[in-house]
Design an enzyme around this catalytic site. Structure first.
Site, mmCIF file in Angstrom:
data_model
loop_
_atom_site.group_PDB
_atom_site.id
_atom_site.type_symbol
_atom_site.label_atom_id
_atom_site.label_comp_id
_atom_site.label_asym_id
_atom_site.label_seq_id
_atom_site.Cartn_x
_atom_site.Cartn_y
_atom_site.Cartn_z
ATOM 1 N N ILE A 60 -1.135 -1.061 -6.451
ATOM 2 C CA ILE A 60 -0.499 -2.380 -6.473
ATOM 3 C C ILE A 60 -0.420 -3.020 -5.091
ATOM 4 O O ILE A 60 -0.268 -4.235 -4.971
ATOM 5 C CB ILE A 60 0.915 -2.272 -7.092
ATOM 6 C CG1 ILE A 60 1.487 -3.644 -7.458
ATOM 7 C CG2 ILE A 60 1.859 -1.523 -6.166
ATOM 8 C CD1 ILE A 60 0.732 -4.364 -8.535
ATOM 9 N N TYR A 61 -0.540 -2.236 -4.011
ATOM 10 C CA TYR A 61 -0.423 -2.804 -2.666
ATOM 11 C C TYR A 61 -1.571 -3.778 -2.393
ATOM 12 O O TYR A 61 -2.738 -3.378 -2.333
ATOM 13 C CB TYR A 61 -0.420 -1.710 -1.604
ATOM 14 C CG TYR A 61 0.766 -0.769 -1.655
ATOM 15 C CD1 TYR A 61 1.919 -1.086 -2.364
ATOM 16 C CD2 TYR A 61 0.732 0.444 -0.979
ATOM 17 C CE1 TYR A 61 3.003 -0.221 -2.407
ATOM 18 C CE2 TYR A 61 1.811 1.317 -1.007
ATOM 19 C CZ TYR A 61 2.942 0.979 -1.726
ATOM 20 O OH TYR A 61 4.016 1.843 -1.766
ATOM 21 N N SER A 62 -1.220 -5.040 -2.246
ATOM 22 C CA SER A 62 -2.210 -6.118 -2.066
ATOM 23 C C SER A 62 -3.267 -6.082 -3.165
ATOM 24 O O SER A 62 -4.435 -6.437 -2.957
ATOM 25 C CB SER A 62 -2.884 -6.031 -0.690
ATOM 26 O OG SER A 62 -1.971 -6.306 0.338
ATOM 27 N N ILE A 63 -2.837 -5.654 -4.360
ATOM 28 C CA ILE A 63 -3.704 -5.607 -5.546
ATOM 29 C C ILE A 63 -5.039 -4.917 -5.217
ATOM 30 O O ILE A 63 -6.125 -5.449 -5.455
ATOM 31 C CB ILE A 63 -3.938 -7.018 -6.132
ATOM 32 C CG1 ILE A 63 -2.642 -7.800 -6.189
ATOM 33 C CG2 ILE A 63 -4.554 -6.912 -7.535
ATOM 34 C CD1 ILE A 63 -1.579 -7.167 -7.083
#
Length: 326
Positions: A60-63
């Site tokens: 999920i971090y920066s998609i």
């Protein structure tokens, strides 16, 4: 660098883990302060050179951009056989009813995408990012067991949940003979110690390695409360965690500063030294957006607090509302 076994495993991890949420694409993420690839790579390279072999990110971090940046950097700077890559699954990655969560469908799909972004054929530590209230834990644990047996994952871990949930997951795995969690990534620092009530005793009893996130309370343990940064001004998640207790926490921040002056070290080293002596903490997850942050963090390994100093830091703490687990 010092190394320790991660929980009840034979895998050695550095006593500090580099958290990679700060590497990514501000246009794809809720945090405007994240570093782009060009500015992230020197930090990852220096971490490797300092002996850090443990890196934590999440889909999920920066998609996905954080995984991509980390994967490319490690291919260039590190020996994959010595590197421990941890990533996480749960967050919503696309629109639609199956865009996130911990269903068998989501886990298998998102794992393959994480492997591609990281440029590796296996994940050392695959973690569930949050508890999924809409999927039976049996389905989640069996899917995690299957990806381990398929050779795509070496170990599994969990993050940010209530102790009863973690124990239920451990029990389900034991009953069915499935792979157990070996680590717990939870919210723990001098300003937030609610995990000491139930989660840490559970992890000690079950020989689970603890890898706390936010060890510096999003930087609040490293500066006076009146001092602001771009992150402190724009990070609404940080505000939701700590703003409500800023006055009671002020005393603790002051005591960290007092000990830092006594030791003639940065405040971050005192906060990390406190966390490193807490059992069963294996490796705090440090965020670094400057190479100097790594120097400060590694220096904490040389700071050995006395029992009196630990009590001095802990004494002002008052109960906090639970954050992180939900």
């Amino acid at each position: 660098m010092e190394y320790v076994k991660l929980g009840n495993t034979g895998m050695d991890v550095s006593r500090l883990c580099l958290g990679c949420m700060g590497f990514g694409d501000a246009n794809k993420w809720i945090h405007s302060w994240v570093l782009d690839e060009a500015n992230s790579r020197p930090i990852i390279q220096k971490a490797v050179e300092m002996g850090i072999n443990f890196f934590d990110t999440a889909n999920i971090y920066s998609i996905g951009a954080s995984e991509e940046i980390l994967g490319r950097a490690l291919q260039d700077f590190a020996n994959r056989d010595e590197i421990v890559i941890a990533t996480k699954v749960h967050g919503r990655m696309h629109e639609g009813p199956n865009g996130g969560g911990l269903s068998r469908k989501a886990i298998i799909s998102e794992l393959d995408k994480s492997l591609k972004r990281l440029g590796t054929d296996y994940i050392d530590l695959y973690q569930i990012h949050r508890w999924d209230y809409n999927t039976p834990i049996e389905e989640t644990m069996e899917a995690l067991h299957d990806v381990v047996k398929a050779g795509k994952v070496r170990y599994i871990g969990a993050s940010a949940m209530y102790a009863w949930q973690f124990l239920k997951a451990l029990h389900v795995a034991e009953v069915h003979g499935w792979t157990r969690f070996v680590s717990m990534q939870n919210h723990l620092n001098l300003l937030y110690r609610e995990e000491e009530r139930e989660m840490l005793p559970l992890c000690r009893e079950e020989k689970i390695g603890v890898i706390p996130y936010s060890p510096l309370a999003s930087g609040r343990l490293t500066r006076d409360p009146e001092t602001t940064t771009e992150r402190s001004e724009s990070d609404h998640i940080q505000k939701s965690k700590y703003d409500a207790t800023i006055e009671t926490d002020r005393v603790i921040v002051g005591r960290v500063a007092e000990l830092a002056n006594r030791y003639e070290v940065p405040r971050a080293q005192i906060a990390l030294a406190w966390l490193l002596q807490k059992q069963p903490v294996a490796a705090p997850i440090i965020g670094a957006t400057k190479t100097s942050h790594l120097d400060n963090a590694v220096g904490a390994l040389s700071v050995k607090l006395t029992s009196e100093e630990i009590s001095f830091l802990e004494e002002p703490y008052v109960p906090h509302a639970v954050v992180g687990a939900i």
